[in-house]
Write a protein that holds these residues in place. Sequence first.
Motif, mmCIF file in Angstrom:
data_model
loop_
_atom_site.group_PDB
_atom_site.id
_atom_site.type_symbol
_atom_site.label_atom_id
_atom_site.label_comp_id
_atom_site.label_asym_id
_atom_site.label_seq_id
_atom_site.Cartn_x
_atom_site.Cartn_y
_atom_site.Cartn_z
ATOM 1 N N MET A 1 46.291 22.151 28.465
ATOM 2 C CA MET A 1 46.430 21.503 29.687
ATOM 3 C C MET A 1 47.817 20.813 29.830
ATOM 4 S SD MET A 1 43.701 22.489 31.230
ATOM 5 C CE MET A 1 42.346 23.711 30.673
ATOM 6 N N TYR A 7 41.116 18.655 34.345
ATOM 7 C CA TYR A 7 40.809 20.209 34.368
ATOM 8 C C TYR A 7 39.784 20.284 32.986
ATOM 9 C CZ TYR A 7 43.490 21.270 38.530
ATOM 10 O OH TYR A 7 44.081 21.265 39.721
ATOM 11 N N LYS A 8 40.380 19.631 31.840
ATOM 12 C CA LYS A 8 39.942 19.766 30.422
ATOM 13 C C LYS A 8 38.396 19.890 30.415
ATOM 14 C CE LYS A 8 40.659 18.339 25.915
ATOM 15 N NZ LYS A 8 41.303 17.337 25.007
ATOM 16 N N LEU A 11 37.090 23.620 31.913
ATOM 17 C CA LEU A 11 38.142 24.800 31.545
ATOM 18 C C LEU A 11 37.099 25.859 31.211
ATOM 19 C CD1 LEU A 11 40.545 25.973 30.648
ATOM 20 C CD2 LEU A 11 40.167 25.147 28.227
ATOM 21 N N GLN A 12 35.931 25.689 30.582
ATOM 22 C CA GLN A 12 35.002 26.887 30.391
ATOM 23 C C GLN A 12 34.830 27.315 31.746
ATOM 24 O OE1 GLN A 12 32.045 26.273 27.558
ATOM 25 N NE2 GLN A 12 33.449 25.650 25.977
ATOM 26 N N THR A 31 45.778 32.567 31.883
ATOM 27 C CA THR A 31 46.476 31.187 32.106
ATOM 28 C C THR A 31 47.483 31.447 33.305
ATOM 29 O OG1 THR A 31 48.230 32.110 30.656
ATOM 30 C CG2 THR A 31 46.792 30.807 29.670
ATOM 31 N N LEU A 42 47.513 23.645 37.156
ATOM 32 C CA LEU A 42 46.910 23.897 36.092
ATOM 33 C C LEU A 42 47.596 24.978 35.415
ATOM 34 C CD1 LEU A 42 44.644 23.658 34.365
ATOM 35 C CD2 LEU A 42 43.329 25.450 35.780
ATOM 36 N N MET A 44 47.310 25.810 31.341
ATOM 37 C CA MET A 44 46.534 26.098 30.412
ATOM 38 C C MET A 44 47.416 26.356 29.170
ATOM 39 S SD MET A 44 43.157 28.214 31.020
ATOM 40 C CE MET A 44 42.663 28.587 32.778
ATOM 41 N N ALA A 48 44.252 25.140 24.278
ATOM 42 C CA ALA A 48 43.150 24.778 25.073
ATOM 43 C C ALA A 48 42.484 25.910 25.126
ATOM 44 C CB ALA A 48 43.720 24.028 26.383
ATOM 45 N N LEU A 49 43.144 27.094 25.662
ATOM 46 C CA LEU A 49 42.556 28.361 26.056
ATOM 47 C C LEU A 49 41.716 29.047 25.303
ATOM 48 C CD1 LEU A 49 41.955 30.578 28.325
ATOM 49 C CD2 LEU A 49 44.155 31.797 27.518
ATOM 50 N N SER A 52 38.432 27.961 23.690
ATOM 51 C CA SER A 52 37.342 27.878 24.748
ATOM 52 C C SER A 52 36.855 29.469 24.855
ATOM 53 C CB SER A 52 37.840 27.319 26.017
ATOM 54 O OG SER A 52 38.200 26.117 26.328
#
Length: 107
Positions: A1, A7-8, A11-12, A31, A42, A44, A48-49, A52
Amino acid sequence: MKKNSLYKGTLQNIILKLLSREVKMYGYQITQRAKELTQGELEMTEGALYPSLHKLESEGMITSEIRKINGRDRKYYLLTEKGKRQQAEQETEMKSYLLNLQTIFNI
């Protein structure tokens, strides 16, 4: 992010929602779709992705399959039935949350 830390925490939820709109998606596609839908707000990161995605998979919310595309393996992610139910519940909660934020911030 990169752009917005707000947004964090969602995310899920975002991943599940994006997967609910498609039959299956691979990481980069997720993404790019998020970036496209938010007009670049946003972004990603892989860092981060993928954690998750792995967490969602270990919880049984998504499953994955590997397909060979142009001689390379590509991992696609799909919602499970459990993931579909979870996504619907989260969407209801998110709508209520956003309505409350609109009220608080007078938007």
